[in-house]
Design a protein around this motif. Sequence first.
Motif, PDB file in Angstrom:
ATOM      1  N   PRO A  19     -12.901  10.930   4.229  1.00 59.15           N
ATOM      2  CA  PRO A  19     -13.469  10.547   5.533  1.00 59.15           C
ATOM      3  C   PRO A  19     -13.090   9.148   6.000  1.00 59.15           C
ATOM      4  CG  PRO A  19     -15.116  11.617   4.157  1.00 59.15           C
ATOM      5  CD  PRO A  19     -13.923  11.379   3.280  1.00 59.15           C
ATOM      6  N   ASP A  20     -12.776   8.229   5.062  1.00 57.44           N
ATOM      7  CA  ASP A  20     -12.500   6.846   5.432  1.00 57.44           C
ATOM      8  C   ASP A  20     -11.013   6.560   5.638  1.00 57.44           C
ATOM      9  OD1 ASP A  20     -11.865   7.239   2.757  1.00 57.44           O
ATOM     10  OD2 ASP A  20     -12.253   5.133   2.237  1.00 57.44           O
ATOM     11  N   ILE A  21     -10.147   7.584   5.583  1.00 58.66           N
ATOM     12  CA  ILE A  21      -8.708   7.336   5.671  1.00 58.66           C
ATOM     13  C   ILE A  21      -8.329   6.837   7.068  1.00 58.66           C
ATOM     14  CG2 ILE A  21      -8.044   9.663   6.419  1.00 58.66           C
ATOM     15  CD1 ILE A  21      -5.651   9.418   4.437  1.00 58.66           C
ATOM     16  N   LYS A  22      -7.391   5.902   7.113  1.00 57.76           N
ATOM     17  CA  LYS A  22      -6.896   5.391   8.397  1.00 57.76           C
ATOM     18  C   LYS A  22      -5.726   6.247   8.856  1.00 57.76           C
ATOM     19  CE  LYS A  22      -8.520   0.716   7.544  1.00 57.76           C
ATOM     20  NZ  LYS A  22      -8.211  -0.727   7.475  1.00 57.76           N
ATOM     21  N   ILE A  23      -5.650   6.456  10.188  1.00 61.11           N
ATOM     22  CA  ILE A  23      -4.633   7.362  10.734  1.00 61.11           C
ATOM     23  C   ILE A  23      -3.936   6.709  11.914  1.00 61.11           C
ATOM     24  CG2 ILE A  23      -4.201   9.618  11.792  1.00 61.11           C
ATOM     25  CD1 ILE A  23      -6.742  10.611  10.336  1.00 61.11           C
ATOM     26  N   LEU A  24      -2.597   6.706  11.857  1.00 65.50           N
ATOM     27  CA  LEU A  24      -1.770   6.220  12.962  1.00 65.50           C
ATOM     28  C   LEU A  24      -0.918   7.383  13.469  1.00 65.50           C
ATOM     29  CD1 LEU A  24      -0.504   4.032  14.772  1.00 65.50           C
ATOM     30  CD2 LEU A  24       1.075   3.523  12.892  1.00 65.50           C
TER      31      LEU A  24
ATOM     32  N   ILE B  11      -3.095   4.921   4.253  1.00 72.11           N
ATOM     33  CA  ILE B  11      -3.042   5.277   5.676  1.00 72.11           C
ATOM     34  C   ILE B  11      -2.111   6.479   5.862  1.00 72.11           C
ATOM     35  CG2 ILE B  11      -1.124   3.681   6.177  1.00 72.11           C
ATOM     36  CD1 ILE B  11      -2.516   3.113   8.896  1.00 72.11           C
ATOM     37  N   LEU B  12      -2.486   7.325   6.808  1.00 72.91           N
ATOM     38  CA  LEU B  12      -1.647   8.467   7.195  1.00 72.91           C
ATOM     39  C   LEU B  12      -0.944   8.116   8.497  1.00 72.91           C
ATOM     40  CD1 LEU B  12      -0.703  11.467   7.341  1.00 72.91           C
ATOM     41  CD2 LEU B  12      -2.918  11.986   8.399  1.00 72.91           C
ATOM     42  N   VAL B  13       0.380   8.208   8.493  1.00 74.45           N
ATOM     43  CA  VAL B  13       1.188   8.008   9.693  1.00 74.45           C
ATOM     44  C   VAL B  13       1.797   9.358  10.052  1.00 74.45           C
ATOM     45  CG1 VAL B  13       3.137   6.780  10.730  1.00 74.45           C
ATOM     46  CG2 VAL B  13       1.700   5.634   9.019  1.00 74.45           C
TER      47      VAL B  13
ATOM     48  N   GLU C 157       0.811  -1.210   0.000  1.00 78.29           N
ATOM     49  CA  GLU C 157       0.000   0.000   0.000  1.00 78.29           C
ATOM     50  C   GLU C 157       0.856   1.277   0.000  1.00 78.29           C
ATOM     51  OE1 GLU C 157      -2.466  -3.144   2.213  1.00 78.29           O
ATOM     52  OE2 GLU C 157      -0.357  -2.569   2.034  1.00 78.29           O
ATOM     53  N   THR C 158       0.201   2.387  -0.289  1.00 75.93           N
ATOM     54  CA  THR C 158       0.857   3.692  -0.253  1.00 75.93           C
ATOM     55  C   THR C 158       0.604   4.346   1.102  1.00 75.93           C
ATOM     56  OG1 THR C 158       0.659   4.030  -2.642  1.00 75.93           O
ATOM     57  CG2 THR C 158       0.972   5.996  -1.287  1.00 75.93           C
ATOM     58  N   ILE C 159       1.673   4.809   1.725  1.00 76.18           N
ATOM     59  CA  ILE C 159       1.592   5.383   3.067  1.00 76.18           C
ATOM     60  C   ILE C 159       2.073   6.826   3.025  1.00 76.18           C
ATOM     61  CG2 ILE C 159       2.507   5.258   5.424  1.00 76.18           C
ATOM     62  CD1 ILE C 159       2.837   2.214   4.939  1.00 76.18           C
ATOM     63  N   LEU C 160       1.284   7.720   3.612  1.00 79.72           N
ATOM     64  CA  LEU C 160       1.700   9.107   3.760  1.00 79.72           C
ATOM     65  C   LEU C 160       2.311   9.266   5.147  1.00 79.72           C
ATOM     66  CD1 LEU C 160       1.884  12.050   2.853  1.00 79.72           C
ATOM     67  CD2 LEU C 160      -0.484  12.365   3.672  1.00 79.72           C
ATOM     68  N   LEU C 161       3.582   9.642   5.192  1.00 80.54           N
ATOM     69  CA  LEU C 161       4.316   9.762   6.447  1.00 80.54           C
ATOM     70  C   LEU C 161       4.646  11.224   6.711  1.00 80.54           C
ATOM     71  CD1 LEU C 161       5.987   8.586   8.842  1.00 80.54           C
ATOM     72  CD2 LEU C 161       7.900   8.364   7.237  1.00 80.54           C
ATOM     73  N   ALA C 162       4.225  11.752   7.867  1.00 80.99           N
ATOM     74  CA  ALA C 162       4.533  13.130   8.265  1.00 80.99           C
ATOM     75  C   ALA C 162       5.316  13.086   9.581  1.00 80.99           C
ATOM     76  CB  ALA C 162       3.252  13.942   8.435  1.00 80.99           C
ATOM     77  N   GLU C 163       6.597  13.470   9.522  1.00 79.59           N
ATOM     78  CA  GLU C 163       7.481  13.438  10.696  1.00 79.59           C
ATOM     79  C   GLU C 163       8.524  14.537  10.529  1.00 79.59           C
ATOM     80  OE1 GLU C 163       9.312  13.339  13.749  1.00 79.59           O
ATOM     81  OE2 GLU C 163       8.086  11.505  13.836  1.00 79.59           O
ATOM     82  N   ASP C 164       8.592  15.462  11.499  1.00 76.64           N
ATOM     83  CA  ASP C 164       9.502  16.601  11.353  1.00 76.64           C
ATOM     84  C   ASP C 164      10.934  16.273  11.730  1.00 76.64           C
ATOM     85  OD1 ASP C 164       9.565  18.215  14.460  1.00 76.64           O
ATOM     86  OD2 ASP C 164       8.280  16.503  14.047  1.00 76.64           O
TER      87      ASP C 164
END
Length: 359
Positions: free
Chosen positions: A312-317, A288-290, A240-247
């Motif tokens: 609205p259905d996106i999963k978030i970790l 999924i958004l991490v 799957e494709t994962i969006l990762l946001a980490e500073d």
Amino acid sequence: HDFNNMLTAIIGYASFITELAETVEKKDAYARQIIEAARRAASLTQSLLVFSRKQEADFSIVLIHSLFMDILGLVGRIIGEDVQVKSRIDESNLAVLGNAGQLGQVIINLATNARDALPNGGKITITTRLIHIDDSFIAAHGFGKTGPHVLIEFSDTGIGIARNNLKKIFDPFFTTKETGKGTGLGLSIVYSIVKAHNGFIDVYSELGRGTTFKIYLPAVNAHTITAGDTTASAPPRGTETILLAEDDEAIRHIMKQALESAGYVVLACEDGAQARGVLVERSQEIAILVTDVIMPKLDGKMLAEAARAIRPDIKILFLSGYTADILEEKMQLNCNINILYKPIAPDQLLRKLREMLDQ
């Protein structure tokens, strides 16, 4: 928070060394030592948080024999060559419901305390066995709860503890050591961990003749561990494709590499604002958004709200190095969210992601 971020980097990079060093045995051995040291440091952090009642511990079935086989070598390194360690560890399937890292911290703290009580060398004896606490035991000792318990006895032949100090040894910051020689937190952390495990601790000591700590932990059936337990197996993979946001750059790089090595497509962003832009452009392909919770420009909570407005259905970790009480107070994040607390090992991240994606 900063300490936990650094530990995540240590664990992550050291994990890569073990995976990439196929023929270099020393590099592999050193890396495993780094991982183990970092995990012990992480366990210490968690013990301090539990001690200060800032965070609940994660409990699972802990096999006592396995716990001590893992930790006795470390005990030997802590106390030095002039102290003899004897152990009689019950080899049956004695088990408790607890946190292995914290129980290991109890033994390490007792070993450290014993080392300081043995300035001229001596002997430490560690034993484990199953006992049954009944009403007569409770009447004789003034504590306990009826039922089977694992008894851990930790004895030393050291200088002993004065009678007037015995009632104070578990108090926070109480110490008989010189300034700079100890914090007075070791035994109070031991006490708090034992209590968090619904256990009891007793101490007997005589000046010049040594000290014995007895720890009673409620025993559980080791067979409650299912045959399908896969905690030691290889981390699960995905596409799957994962969006990762980490500073934090080091953490972001480690997580991106860990996820890509497991087959995922990773869109890595350095802050929430950049991640929101990616969401607008590619929302339908993101599984999924991490996201880290505390970030500049746009924090994790606001990013999650923006993500749900778009999909609205996106999963978030969520990821965070802060404790649950701070997140609840400052970010109004409730306890029902999916969250991993730093330090986070790569396999821990991969397992949690697969669990959420498969739901």
